[in-house]
Design a protein around this motif. Structure first.
Motif, PDB file in Angstrom:
ATOM      1  N   ILE A 426      39.506  47.179  40.583  1.00 19.02           N
ATOM      2  CA  ILE A 426      40.470  48.152  40.033  1.00 19.02           C
ATOM      3  C   ILE A 426      41.563  48.430  41.052  1.00 19.02           C
ATOM      4  O   ILE A 426      42.755  48.498  40.701  1.00 19.02           O
ATOM      5  N   ALA A 427      41.186  48.579  42.319  1.00 17.99           N
ATOM      6  CA  ALA A 427      42.187  48.807  43.361  1.00 17.99           C
ATOM      7  C   ALA A 427      43.141  47.626  43.484  1.00 17.99           C
ATOM      8  O   ALA A 427      44.356  47.802  43.691  1.00 17.99           O
ATOM      9  N   ALA A 428      42.619  46.401  43.351  1.00 20.73           N
ATOM     10  CA  ALA A 428      43.478  45.215  43.411  1.00 20.73           C
ATOM     11  C   ALA A 428      44.466  45.194  42.248  1.00 20.73           C
ATOM     12  O   ALA A 428      45.633  44.818  42.416  1.00 20.73           O
ATOM     13  N   ARG A 429      44.008  45.602  41.072  1.00 23.38           N
ATOM     14  CA  ARG A 429      44.927  45.657  39.926  1.00 23.38           C
ATOM     15  C   ARG A 429      45.999  46.726  40.137  1.00 23.38           C
ATOM     16  O   ARG A 429      47.180  46.500  39.860  1.00 23.38           O
ATOM     17  N   GLN A 430      45.580  47.873  40.663  1.00 25.42           N
ATOM     18  CA  GLN A 430      46.551  48.943  40.919  1.00 25.42           C
ATOM     19  C   GLN A 430      47.558  48.546  41.988  1.00 25.42           C
ATOM     20  O   GLN A 430      48.698  49.027  41.982  1.00 25.42           O
ATOM     21  N   ALA A 431      47.133  47.634  42.889  1.00 26.60           N
ATOM     22  CA  ALA A 431      48.034  47.151  43.937  1.00 26.60           C
ATOM     23  C   ALA A 431      48.952  46.035  43.443  1.00 26.60           C
ATOM     24  O   ALA A 431      49.762  45.507  44.213  1.00 26.60           O
ATOM     25  N   GLY A 432      48.818  45.648  42.159  1.00 24.72           N
ATOM     26  CA  GLY A 432      49.689  44.630  41.591  1.00 24.72           C
ATOM     27  C   GLY A 432      49.253  43.210  41.839  1.00 24.72           C
ATOM     28  O   GLY A 432      50.006  42.267  41.582  1.00 24.72           O
ATOM     29  N   LEU A 433      47.993  43.025  42.292  1.00 23.62           N
ATOM     30  CA  LEU A 433      47.520  41.680  42.597  1.00 23.62           C
ATOM     31  C   LEU A 433      46.886  40.996  41.390  1.00 23.62           C
ATOM     32  O   LEU A 433      46.638  39.787  41.432  1.00 23.62           O
ATOM     33  N   LEU A 434      46.606  41.756  40.330  1.00 20.05           N
ATOM     34  CA  LEU A 434      45.940  41.206  39.158  1.00 20.05           C
ATOM     35  C   LEU A 434      46.737  41.493  37.898  1.00 20.05           C
ATOM     36  O   LEU A 434      47.413  42.515  37.787  1.00 20.05           O
ATOM     37  N   VAL A 435      46.615  40.597  36.942  1.00 16.03           N
ATOM     38  CA  VAL A 435      47.197  40.821  35.623  1.00 16.03           C
ATOM     39  C   VAL A 435      46.379  41.864  34.876  1.00 16.03           C
ATOM     40  O   VAL A 435      46.909  42.743  34.188  1.00 16.03           O
ATOM     41  N   ALA A 436      45.071  41.767  35.020  1.00 15.40           N
ATOM     42  CA  ALA A 436      44.141  42.715  34.402  1.00 15.40           C
ATOM     43  C   ALA A 436      42.852  42.673  35.190  1.00 15.40           C
ATOM     44  O   ALA A 436      42.556  41.696  35.887  1.00 15.40           O
ATOM     45  N   GLY A 437      42.063  43.737  35.089  1.00 13.22           N
ATOM     46  CA  GLY A 437      40.788  43.737  35.786  1.00 13.22           C
ATOM     47  C   GLY A 437      40.095  45.073  35.722  1.00 13.22           C
ATOM     48  O   GLY A 437      40.722  46.113  35.561  1.00 13.22           O
ATOM     49  N   GLY A 438      38.770  45.021  35.841  1.00 10.70           N
ATOM     50  CA  GLY A 438      37.968  46.235  35.830  1.00 10.70           C
ATOM     51  C   GLY A 438      36.510  45.877  35.969  1.00 10.70           C
ATOM     52  O   GLY A 438      36.156  44.706  36.155  1.00 10.70           O
ATOM     53  N   GLY A 439      35.650  46.881  35.850  1.00 12.31           N
ATOM     54  CA  GLY A 439      34.228  46.615  35.947  1.00 12.31           C
ATOM     55  C   GLY A 439      33.467  47.815  36.452  1.00 12.31           C
ATOM     56  O   GLY A 439      33.951  48.942  36.398  1.00 12.31           O
ATOM     57  N   HIS A 440      32.262  47.562  36.959  1.00 13.92           N
ATOM     58  CA  HIS A 440      31.468  48.621  37.563  1.00 13.92           C
ATOM     59  C   HIS A 440      30.918  48.109  38.895  1.00 13.92           C
ATOM     60  O   HIS A 440      31.321  47.040  39.358  1.00 13.92           O
ATOM     61  N   ALA A 441      30.044  48.879  39.519  1.00 17.82           N
ATOM     62  CA  ALA A 441      29.649  48.571  40.893  1.00 17.82           C
ATOM     63  C   ALA A 441      29.141  47.147  41.067  1.00 17.82           C
ATOM     64  O   ALA A 441      29.500  46.461  42.028  1.00 17.82           O
TER      65      ALA A 441
END
Length: 597
Positions: A426-441
């Motif tokens: 999620i942090a990588a997506r917020q940093a603009g490194l991903l088109v989409a992304g998410g998940g859990h631990a």
């Protein structure tokens, strides 16, 4: 100071350090005395953090003891009232699910609930290859064009801002039912039901629910709202929600969420329902897979689940949920055969991708202690999650597998205890490194541009390294609950161990070291399994098998033991082959004994 290695095994045949599972001996004795338990069961409970006052609920998990009022979740009452109104008024409703087992079971559960009320539910499962994970605007607009008024997303949606906002702008109402990590902002929809919203208690008792567990709470709330509104007062029969706990158990086990608290109750009660074989879809899959015994968490996770998953991985995305929802025996039998065939195809594809990934990572793994990131051209996206899990086990660190196709790569990741991979993605997506992304631990999925992969690798390494500052370096290890002789591995011990089931994340199946055993017979069975006969110093014998052992160093070591005494680590299972009532050891690891006798 580091505790001594268990049995002195600093580096086993598979390269792991053996360690004793921490167990408070005083607590173990108190548990045994207070609850009339064998001392061994007391030790195992203590090693799993179960206190004296919790033990009874742990050993006999019931929904009465663990089931909360669904209204404790934010937006639950809003979602329940909106769905109840749609049911009463006969509005056209659709469920937008996911193609994995958690998504399939969540979708099937909602579908069965609607059907039991005499209402149709439009089911939409996106194609993994063409559409990817989660809601997409073209699909949502298609549902709107069909006359759908309300869409319920299950096991997806909490970070799908653009497609959901586009759907709302087009006139659709949306209820999100999810369990993945949320961000500070939420989609602007009718309701977002998710125990992992940031305004829910962090690490609360519902935070570990799979999506199917959240969906079950939703239908309990909707059923209650219908009852209050008088929906059942005109002769309609309320559905038996408990009869669907087999579906809840299947999704919970397969999503690898901790089997504690409510999850443990869902699975324990659901496996009892599954044992009645009332769901003809699950029964058909069991038949085609050759399961002719009472199903437990192992069968759910390793036999039934992969076949439900196979449609979404390499076949038709909706096959799994259709099978779980059908009430037609002929349809169930046909779908089960199709999924069984797809599962065989999946295994072949998975093996090829795994071989490529291992060849790649073996040459690079020493240079990247925080993470395994394997990238391949043309790898099938349907197997990358399984391959990531295999790499995580092999290298004892978080693993991500990226399947490149053109300028984009679709990826899946699996983590190890102590590393929250979902938050890093999620942090990588917020940093603009991903088109989409998410998940859990423990698991995540993402889409990345080809040109950003090196930047992503550096970002994740740095992010995971910061997490490791708190937990220490990732040292391959294996926890064991104790040591025993060959003779001690008997049916009486198994009966004691069964009291701790169901096993899973958060309640690991007890693993023991059978010490100073000699392998008197060993051979390869199937493609890569090794079957052994063990003997103790007193001549007692024990059957054992090491699955997929020929893929690494364990298999050859077992075949070439030369009669030397060995410590063999694994779990005990019933051996009922040909009507036997015995015990066998499922070997996970081995080490040469220091005892020459």
């Amino acid at each position: 100071m580091t505790n001594p290695a268990f049995l002195g095994v600093e580096s086993s045949i598979t390269g792991r350090r053996w360690k004793a599972r921490n167990s408070d001996e005083r607590l173990a004795l108190a548990l045994a005395q207070a609850h009339g338990l064998p001392e061994l069961v007391g030790r195992l409970l203590a090693g799993r953090g179960v206190g004296v006052e919790e033990a009874e609920r742990f050993l006999t998990p019931t929904l009465r003891a663990f089931m909360p009022d669904p209204s404790v979740l934010h937006d639950m009452d809003v979602a329940a009232e909106r769905l109840a109104r749609a049911i009463r008024d006969g509005e056209k409703v659709a469920v937008f699910g996911d193609y994995d087992v958690d998504g399939a079971t969540s979708t099937a559960l909602l579908n069965r609930f609607f059907r039991s009320l005499g209402r149709e539910l439009r089911v939409y499962i996106p194609d993994r290859i063409e559409e990817g994970y989660g809601p997409n605007l073209p699909a949502l607009l298609k549902l709107k064009a069909e006359g759908v008024v309300l869409v319920v997303t299950v096991d997806c949606g909490v970070t799908s801002f653009d497609p959901l906002h586009g759907a709302v702008a087009a006139g659709l109402e949306v209820v999100v039912v999810d369990h993945h990590k949320a961000e500070p902002r939420l989609p602007a929809v009718t309701a977002v039901v998710n125990p992992n919203r940031l305004d829910e208690p962090a690490g609360g008792p519902l935070s570990t629910l799979a999506a199917v567990g959240v969906t079950f709470l939703l239908i309990v709330a909707v059923n209650r709202a219908l009852r209050k509104s008088g929906f059942y007062s005109n002769g309609r029969t309320e559905p038996d929600l408990m009869s669907w706990l087999d579906i809840v158990a299947l999704g919970t086990v397969c999503d690898v969420v901790p089997l504690v608290g409510l999850n443990r109750a869902f699975v324990a009660q659901g496996l009892r329902v599954m044992g009645k074989r009332a769901n003809i879809g699950i029964s058909a899959l069991a038949d085609v897979a050759g399961v002719n015994e009472a199903m437990d968490a192992y069968h759910a996770g390793y036999i039934i689940g992969p076949r439900v998953n196979a449609g979404g991985r390499v076949g038709r995305a909706d096959l799994g949920t259709t099978l779980l929802a059908t009430e037609l025996a002929a349809e169930a039998a046909a779908l089960a055969k199709e999924l069984h065939a797809f599962n065989a195809e999946r295994r072949a594809i998975e093996a090829a991708v795994l071989d490529d990934a291992i060849a790649m990572m073996d040459a690079e793994v020493d240079t990247c202690p925080e993470l395994v990131l394997a990238v391949g051209e043309g790898w099938h996206p349907g197997v990358i999650g399984i391959v990531a899990s295999r790499l995580k086990d092999r290298y004892s660190r978080p693993a991500c597998v990226v399947a490149l196709d053109g300028v984009l790569g679709k990826a899946s990741g699996r983590s190890v205890r102590g590393v929250d991979l979902g938050s890093a993605i999620i942090a990588a997506r917020q940093a603009g490194l991903l088109v989409a992304g998410g998940g859990h631990a423990m698991a995540a999925g993402f889409t990345v541009e080809r040109e950003r992969i090196d930047d992503l690798r550096a970002f994740l390494r740095e992010r995971i390294a910061r997490q490791l500052d708190d937990v220490g370096p990732l040292v391959p290890s294996m926890s064991l609950d104790g040591a025993m002789s060959v003779r001690a591995a008997n049916t009486e011990l198994l009966r004691h161990l069964e009291r701790l089931a169901p096993y899973g994340t958060g309640n690991a199946e007890p693993r023991f070291a059978v010490t100073d055993a000699r392998i008197v017979k060993a051979d390869v069975v199937g493609a890569n399994h090794v079957r052994c006969i063990l003997t103790g110093s007193d001549g007692s014998r024990l059957k054992s098998i090491a699955f997929r052992a020929m893929d690494g160093d364990l298999g050859p070591a077992l075949l070439q033991s030369g009669g030397r005494p060995m410590h063999l680590a694994g779990t005990l299972r019933p051996d009922r082959w040909n009507g036997n009532d015995g015990v066998q050891l499922l070997i996970d690891d081995a080490a040469v004994s220091g005892n020459p006798s």
